[in-house]
Design a protein around this motif. Structure first.
Motif, PDB file in Angstrom:
ATOM      1  N   THR A   1       0.830  -1.204   0.000  1.00  0.00           N
ATOM      2  CA  THR A   1       0.000   0.000   0.000  1.00  0.00           C
ATOM      3  C   THR A   1       0.864   1.254   0.000  1.00  0.00           C
ATOM      4  N   ASN A   2       0.251   2.355  -0.379  1.00  0.00           N
ATOM      5  CA  ASN A   2       0.944   3.644  -0.330  1.00  0.00           C
ATOM      6  C   ASN A   2       1.315   4.000   1.105  1.00  0.00           C
ATOM      7  N   LYS A   3       0.480   3.572   2.058  1.00  0.00           N
ATOM      8  CA  LYS A   3       0.769   3.847   3.470  1.00  0.00           C
ATOM      9  C   LYS A   3       2.073   3.172   3.886  1.00  0.00           C
ATOM     10  N   THR A   4       2.248   1.920   3.484  1.00  0.00           N
ATOM     11  CA  THR A   4       3.484   1.211   3.803  1.00  0.00           C
ATOM     12  C   THR A   4       4.676   1.850   3.113  1.00  0.00           C
ATOM     13  N   LEU A   5       4.505   2.223   1.854  1.00  0.00           N
ATOM     14  CA  LEU A   5       5.598   2.865   1.113  1.00  0.00           C
ATOM     15  C   LEU A   5       6.020   4.172   1.774  1.00  0.00           C
ATOM     16  N   GLU A   6       5.070   4.958   2.232  1.00  0.00           N
ATOM     17  CA  GLU A   6       5.409   6.223   2.873  1.00  0.00           C
ATOM     18  C   GLU A   6       6.106   5.996   4.215  1.00  0.00           C
ATOM     19  N   LEU A   7       5.690   4.953   4.937  1.00  0.00           N
ATOM     20  CA  LEU A   7       6.378   4.609   6.185  1.00  0.00           C
ATOM     21  C   LEU A   7       7.810   4.177   5.888  1.00  0.00           C
ATOM     22  N   MET A   8       7.992   3.380   4.854  1.00  0.00           N
ATOM     23  CA  MET A   8       9.342   2.972   4.448  1.00  0.00           C
ATOM     24  C   MET A   8      10.193   4.176   4.077  1.00  0.00           C
ATOM     25  N   ARG A   9       9.616   5.080   3.296  1.00  0.00           N
ATOM     26  CA  ARG A   9      10.349   6.280   2.890  1.00  0.00           C
ATOM     27  C   ARG A   9      10.757   7.100   4.128  1.00  0.00           C
ATOM     28  N   GLU A  10       9.822   7.293   5.036  1.00  0.00           N
ATOM     29  CA  GLU A  10      10.088   8.105   6.228  1.00  0.00           C
ATOM     30  C   GLU A  10      11.239   7.528   7.049  1.00  0.00           C
ATOM     31  N   LEU A  11      11.210   6.216   7.288  1.00  0.00           N
ATOM     32  CA  LEU A  11      12.189   5.629   8.201  1.00  0.00           C
ATOM     33  C   LEU A  11      13.549   5.396   7.544  1.00  0.00           C
ATOM     34  N   THR A  12      13.575   5.098   6.248  1.00  0.00           N
ATOM     35  CA  THR A  12      14.879   4.892   5.610  1.00  0.00           C
ATOM     36  C   THR A  12      15.645   6.191   5.414  1.00  0.00           C
ATOM     37  N   GLN A  13      14.951   7.299   5.270  1.00  0.00           N
ATOM     38  CA  GLN A  13      15.626   8.546   4.923  1.00  0.00           C
ATOM     39  C   GLN A  13      16.139   9.332   6.130  1.00  0.00           C
ATOM     40  N   VAL A  14      15.771   8.905   7.326  1.00  0.00           N
ATOM     41  CA  VAL A  14      16.292   9.558   8.533  1.00  0.00           C
ATOM     42  C   VAL A  14      17.783   9.253   8.672  1.00  0.00           C
ATOM     43  N   ILE A  15      18.561  10.247   9.122  1.00  0.00           N
ATOM     44  CA  ILE A  15      19.973  10.022   9.454  1.00  0.00           C
ATOM     45  C   ILE A  15      20.044   9.550  10.907  1.00  0.00           C
ATOM     46  N   ALA A  16      20.604   8.348  11.095  1.00  0.00           N
ATOM     47  CA  ALA A  16      20.717   7.810  12.463  1.00  0.00           C
ATOM     48  C   ALA A  16      21.869   6.819  12.494  1.00  0.00           C
ATOM     49  N   VAL A  17      23.093   7.329  12.588  1.00  0.00           N
ATOM     50  CA  VAL A  17      24.259   6.458  12.698  1.00  0.00           C
ATOM     51  C   VAL A  17      24.415   6.005  14.137  1.00  0.00           C
ATOM     52  N   SER A  18      25.250   5.007  14.342  1.00  0.00           N
ATOM     53  CA  SER A  18      25.459   4.460  15.681  1.00  0.00           C
ATOM     54  C   SER A  18      25.886   5.549  16.656  1.00  0.00           C
ATOM     55  N   GLY A  19      25.222   5.570  17.802  1.00  0.00           N
ATOM     56  CA  GLY A  19      25.525   6.546  18.837  1.00  0.00           C
ATOM     57  C   GLY A  19      24.750   7.837  18.730  1.00  0.00           C
ATOM     58  N   ASN A  20      24.044   8.038  17.604  1.00  0.00           N
ATOM     59  CA  ASN A  20      23.225   9.243  17.434  1.00  0.00           C
ATOM     60  C   ASN A  20      21.914   8.859  16.738  1.00  0.00           C
ATOM     61  N   GLU A  21      21.151   7.985  17.412  1.00  0.00           N
ATOM     62  CA  GLU A  21      19.917   7.448  16.837  1.00  0.00           C
ATOM     63  C   GLU A  21      18.673   8.203  17.287  1.00  0.00           C
ATOM     64  N   ILE A  22      18.852   9.308  17.993  1.00  0.00           N
ATOM     65  CA  ILE A  22      17.725   9.961  18.650  1.00  0.00           C
ATOM     66  C   ILE A  22      16.645  10.403  17.669  1.00  0.00           C
ATOM     67  N   LYS A  23      17.024  10.808  16.459  1.00  0.00           N
ATOM     68  CA  LYS A  23      16.041  11.324  15.503  1.00  0.00           C
ATOM     69  C   LYS A  23      15.052  10.231  15.091  1.00  0.00           C
ATOM     70  N   ILE A  24      15.562   9.045  14.779  1.00  0.00           N
ATOM     71  CA  ILE A  24      14.640   7.967  14.410  1.00  0.00           C
ATOM     72  C   ILE A  24      13.940   7.402  15.633  1.00  0.00           C
ATOM     73  N   SER A  25      14.603   7.436  16.779  1.00  0.00           N
ATOM     74  CA  SER A  25      13.965   6.967  18.008  1.00  0.00           C
ATOM     75  C   SER A  25      12.692   7.756  18.307  1.00  0.00           C
ATOM     76  N   LYS A  26      12.741   9.062  18.132  1.00  0.00           N
ATOM     77  CA  LYS A  26      11.555   9.890  18.397  1.00  0.00           C
ATOM     78  C   LYS A  26      10.405   9.530  17.457  1.00  0.00           C
ATOM     79  N   ILE A  27      10.742   9.244  16.191  1.00  0.00           N
ATOM     80  CA  ILE A  27       9.708   8.844  15.234  1.00  0.00           C
ATOM     81  C   ILE A  27       9.100   7.508  15.638  1.00  0.00           C
ATOM     82  N   LEU A  28       9.956   6.549  15.997  1.00  0.00           N
ATOM     83  CA  LEU A  28       9.462   5.240  16.424  1.00  0.00           C
ATOM     84  C   LEU A  28       8.563   5.361  17.645  1.00  0.00           C
ATOM     85  N   GLN A  29       8.971   6.183  18.594  1.00  0.00           N
ATOM     86  CA  GLN A  29       8.165   6.346  19.810  1.00  0.00           C
ATOM     87  C   GLN A  29       6.764   6.859  19.497  1.00  0.00           C
ATOM     88  N   ASN A  30       6.646   7.756  18.548  1.00  0.00           N
ATOM     89  CA  ASN A  30       5.323   8.279  18.176  1.00  0.00           C
ATOM     90  C   ASN A  30       4.421   7.165  17.651  1.00  0.00           C
TER      91      ASN A  30
END
Length: 356
Positions: A3-32
Motif C-alpha cells: 500500500t501507499n501507506k506502507t511505502l510512505e512509512l518505508m520512505r520516512e524511516l529509511t531517509q532519517v539520518i541515524a548512525v550508531s551513537g546518534n539514533e535519537i532522531k529515528i527513536s523519536k519517530i518510532l516512539q510516536n
C-alpha cells in the motif's frame, strides 16, 4: 500488494539520518508510532526503545520482537585548513565506489548539509578508498566555515541514498534497509495486532549501536528479560550471478535462517516459522550467514531464550543503494504476525525445553 501507506512509512524511516551513537532522531519517530499501538514504552540507558502490548493473562510470557535502528555511516573526525572534513567510519562501510558519492552531514541541532566524497589527489581516483581516509567537501573553504555552520567533531554523516520504487514496482531501492526493514515491519506488526488479544506480553522495538558491536541488543535484553525473541534484520542476497544454488534470492520469500556465526536458532521455533509459511502459502527460502546479528546476544544473555531470525535479503546490503523485494517484505510481515498470534505459555515452554 503493497500500500501507499506502507511505502510512505518505508520512505520516512529509511531517509532519517541515524548512525550508531546518534539514533535519537529515528527513536523519536518510532516512539510516536509505538504510542499509537501499545500500552507503554520502555527504554534501556543506551537508547534502545520498545513498545509494550500487554496481555490480559496474568504472568504472561514476554516475547521480544527486535530490530536495530542505526545505520552504517561516519562521524566528523577533523577539519582541514582548506575546508574539507576528515571522518571516522561507523560500521562496515563499503569501500568500493566511495569517490564522488554524495553525502549528508547532520549537526547536533539536526541541521543538514549536502556534500560529496573527494580524493586526496588525482592519483587516488582509480583506487579503492579506505573509509577512514576519505575527505568530504560541503563547499567550505576554511576551518572557520564549519564553526559558522554549526558542524562539530562527532557530527553524523551518511552517504545519501534516496527512496525509489523501481521500474516494475516489485523492488525498492534506498539507503539503510539494514535494518530499517525491521523498524518498518515492527510498526506494521503492532498495527495489525492492535485489537488482537494475545497470550503473551509483546515487546516490539529497536536497539541502538548495532553497527559498532551489537551493543544495544545486550542492554535491551537485560531490560526486557524475554522468554522468546524474534530478530528482524536485512541480510545479504547472493543472487547476482543467477546461480540456482545461490543463498539468498530476491523475491523467494522470508529467510529460514538456520545458521549464523553467532547463533544456532532454536530448532523447534525455526520449524514453527517454516510450518507457518507452508500452511499459509507464504514464500520462504533456506538461508545461512557467516555474519552475526543481535540474536547472537539476545539468545544467550541472562538464562537464555529461544530466538529466531525472521529476515529478508537485500542486494548491496551495507550500501546506500540497497534493494529489497516487495513480496519478501509482505511475506515476512504475514509470517511473523501469524507466529506471534499463535504463541502461548505452553508453546513457549516447549521451545525452551527443546534442547533438554
Amino acid at each position: 500488494m503493497i500500500t501507499n501507506k506502507t511505502l510512505e512509512l518505508m520512505r520516512e524511516l529509511t531517509q532519517v539520518i541515524a548512525v550508531s551513537g546518534n539514533e535519537i532522531k529515528i527513536s523519536k519517530i518510532l516512539q510516536n508510532y509505538y504510542r499509537e499501538y501499545t500500552d507503554e514504552i520502555v527504554y534501556d540507558n543506551l537508547g534502545s526503545v520498545y513498545g509494550v502490548k500487554k496481555s490480559k493473562k496474568q504472568n504472561a510470557p514476554k516475547v521480544m520482537i527486535s530490530s536495530h535502528m542505526d545505520e552504517v555511516g561516519f562521524i566528523v573526525k577533523d577539519f582541514t585548513k582548506n575546508g574539507l572534513i576528515k571522518v571516522l567510519s561507523l560500521g562496515p562501510a563499503c569501500k568500493q565506489g566511495l569517490l564522488g558519492q554524495r553525502v549528508r552531514v547532520m549537526t547536533n541541532d539536526g541541521e543538514e548539509y549536502k556534500g560529496t566524497i573527494v580524493a586526496k589527489s588525482n592519483n587516488d581516483k582509480d583506487k579503492v578508498l579506505d573509509a577512514d581516509k576519505i575527505l568530504i567537501d560541503i563547499g567550505a573553504s576554511s576551518r572557520e566555515d564549519f564553526s559558522s555552520l554549526g558542524i562539530k567533531l562527532g557530527d553524523s554523516i551518511v552517504i545519501d541514498g534516496s527512496f525509489e520504487v523501481l521500474a516494475t514496482g516489485k523492488r525498492i531501492m534506498s539507503k539503510a534497509w539494514n535494518s530499517r526493514y525491521g523498524c518498518v515491519l515492527g510498526i506494521e506488526i503492532l498495527e495489525a495486532l492492535k485489537d488482537v488479544e494475545l497470550d503473551v506480553d509483546l515487546y516490539v522495538g529497536c536497539t541502538v549501536q548495532h553497527e559498532v558491536g551489537l551493543r544495544g541488543s545486550q542492554t535491551a535484553t537485560n531490560l526486557i528479560s524475554p522468554d522468546l525473541a524474534i530478530v528482524l534484520d536485512c541480510l545479504t542476497a547472493d543472487d547476482i550471478s543467477g546461480d540456482s544454488d545461490a543463498v539468498g534470492k530476491l523475491g523467494e520469500g522470508v529467510l529460514i535462517n538456520f545458521y549464523d556465526k553467532s547463533m544456532m536458532p532454536n530448532r523447534a521455533l525455526l520449524n514453527h516459522l517454516m510450518t507457518t509459511c507452508k500452511n499459509n502459502g507464504i514464500s520462504h527460502q533456506f538461508y545461512y550467514s557467516m555474519s552475526d546479528g543481535d540474536g547472537g546476544w539476545i539468545h544467550k544473555l541472562l538464562r537464555g531464550c529461544p530466538t529466531l531470525n525472521a529476515c529478508i535479503c537485500a542486494r548491496n546490503v551495507e550500501n546506500n543503494s540497497s534493494i529489497i523485494d516487495v513480496n519478501d517484505y509482505l511475506g515476512a510481515r504475514e509470517a511473523v504476525t501469524k507466529v506471534i498470534k499463535s504463541l502461548n505459555t505452553e508453546m513457549i515452554e516447549m521451545f525452551k525445553t527443546e534442547n533438554r
